[in-house]
Enzyme design. Structure first.
Site, PDB file in Angstrom:
ATOM      1  CB  SER A 106      -0.958  -0.030   1.190  1.00  0.00           C
ATOM      2  OG  SER A 106      -1.891   1.010   1.139  1.00  0.00           O
ATOM      3  CG  ASP A 118      -6.310   0.592  -0.525  1.00  0.00           C
ATOM      4  OD1 ASP A 118      -5.593   1.613  -0.531  1.00  0.00           O
ATOM      5  OD2 ASP A 118      -6.300  -0.241   0.409  1.00  0.00           O
ATOM      6  CG  ASP A 126      -2.903   4.011  -1.325  1.00  0.00           C
ATOM      7  OD1 ASP A 126      -3.624   3.967  -2.342  1.00  0.00           O
ATOM      8  OD2 ASP A 126      -3.089   3.279  -0.339  1.00  0.00           O
TER       9      ASP A 126
END
Length: 447
Positions: free
Chosen positions: A105, A246, A242
């Site tokens: 992430s 998400d 990011d």
């Protein structure tokens, strides 16, 4: 695996090829996941969708994941570099038994992670994660010969995802100029393409991943470059993703940041107006600003709060059948269109609201007036002792009385460290700071 639970709030994450996240673990974890999640239907060989973000270690871990899946008799469907929500969508779209996303992430490049999705593209409940973890060290029989899993690609994976996003966009984006910061991450190709196909004039920023530059001073955790680019190009807004896309944050035409609370409020009002907001309810976490609470109250929208973490937002959305939820960080979930947070979907819906109303992002975001917020991390000897301390309770109650309805106090223990997070919102930064400092002193000496 010892006493420490392998799964965190968003899969397994750590330094790639370090002490925890090794290729050996990836093999064992994916093999166990194939066995546990492939049990639902023995009429066919389990199928797993496998995607990753562009960080260099993803190539190594993808190979290990594929080895684990196929060694357990599951077929691996490789889709390459795509956002996490694309993997969740594709699991449902192709009827796969599970999905594996290799990403850390917003973490820096040396880290990586493994996220698992069940059939339908849903995140795993704790009980299934526990079963997968318990199966890592099991001596399960291994298939041989024709029973070994096979590996194939899905050449139109990105196209399917883009078509899905465009179908969920309620208005064309013609006339909007947007700068999108892709963080050199998994949305570097698909985000600019999707926004252009939706009708926007797109300026792509940090969309050249080389395996090493993901999240390196760019993206949703480093908004400075995006703010400057929006002003430089005279754009209507900026969108920051990011590493695995998400989530998203936004920047208005002046360069002012529009956070997840303001995005959620804008979408909640839009969905209310369109008759799409189930039970007139928005779901957010306890960390959302009091300004969001007040704005939703004024708009006649019910705000339900959960613990911090998008998994808790998802649980509340599913249990209540609600249609919108998210976090201040920019994770936004719209269950009608996605089983998980999707930064591209969020951005499209935000821009569609701008296009449909003719309003600027600043005008739409002004529905929320964020209160100054101060967050202090207090090192403590015993988090449990703080929770049981009468002195702490008295201090919190006194602070809340002092703030009245114009502020808020929240104490939250860290999930991984001996820390207590003291959060105070107040009409002024000075009052928030003084109140938080006073409470932090009481928390620090609690016994």
């Amino acid at each position: 695996m010892g006493e420490r639970r392998l799964f965190g709030t968003d899969g397994v994450r750590g330094l790639a090829n370090g002490e925890l996240l090794t290729p050996e673990l990836a093999v064992a974890l994916s093999a166990s996941a194939a066995r546990v999640l492939g049990e639902r239907d023995r009429s066919h060989r389990p199928v797993a969708v496998v995607g990753r973000d562009p960080r260099a270690s993803g190539e190594m871990l993808e190979a290990a994941v594929v080895a684990g899946l196929t060694s357990a008799g599951a077929d691996a469907l490789l889709v390459g570099v795509l956002p996490t929500p694309a993997i969740a969508f594709l699991v449902g779209a192709v009827g796969a038994d599970l999905g594996v996303m290799i990403s850390a992430s917003h973490n820096s490049m040396p880290d990586n992670g493994i996220k698992l999705f069940a059939a339908g593209g849903h995140k795993l409940p704790d009980a299934i994660e526990d079963a997968v973890e318990a199966g890592i060290d099991s001596a399960a029989p291994r298939p041989t010969g024709a029973a070994i899993g096979r590996v194939r690609g899905l050449p139109d994976a990105a196209e399917r995802y883009v078509e899905h996003l465009l179908a969920a966009t309620p208005a064309p984006l013609a006339g909007l100029r947007v700068v999108v910061d892709c963080a050199h991450g998994s949305a570097s190709a698909v985000a600019p393409e999707t926004y252009r196909k939706a009708g926007a004039d797109v300026i792509a920023l940090h969309a050249s991943p080389d395996g090493l530059n993901i999240n390196d001073g760019v993206g949703s955790t480093h908004l400075g470059p995006l703010r400057a680019a929006v002003r430089e190009h005279g754009a209507d807004l900026g969108i920051a993703h990011d590493g695995d896309a998400d989530r998203c944050l936004a920047v208005d035409a002046t360069g002012a940041v529009v956070d997840g609370d303001q995005i959620m409020a804008t979408l909640a009002v839009a969905m209310r107006d369109a008759g799409e907001l189930v039970d007139g309810t928005l779901v957010a976490t306890v960390m959302s600003n009091l300004g969001l609470h007040l704005a939703m109250q004024d708009a006649g929208i019910t705000l339900r709060t959960t613990q911090v973490g998008d998994r808790y937002v998802l649980e509340e959305l599913r249990s209540g059948g609600f249609s919108l939820g998210g976090e201040q960080s920019g994770h936004v979930v719209m269950p009608r269109h996605s089983t998980t947070g999707d930064g591209l979907l969020t951005a499209l819906r935000l821009m569609a609201r701008m296009a449909a109303t003719g309003s600027s992002l600043a005008e739409l975001a002004s529905v929320v007036t964020p209160l100054p917020q101060v967050l202090l991390n207090v090192v403590v000897a015993d988090k449990a002792a703080v929770a049981d301390s009468a002195a702490v309770r008295d201090a919190v109650e006194a602070a809340q009385v002092e703030l009245g309805g114009t502020g808020r106090v929240l104490l939250r223990p860290s999930g991984t460290e001996q820390l207590v997070r003291v959060m105070v919102e107040a009409p002024t930064t000075e009052l928030a700071q003084s109140t938080a400092s006073r409470l932090a002193e009481v928390v620090a000496v609690a016994r």
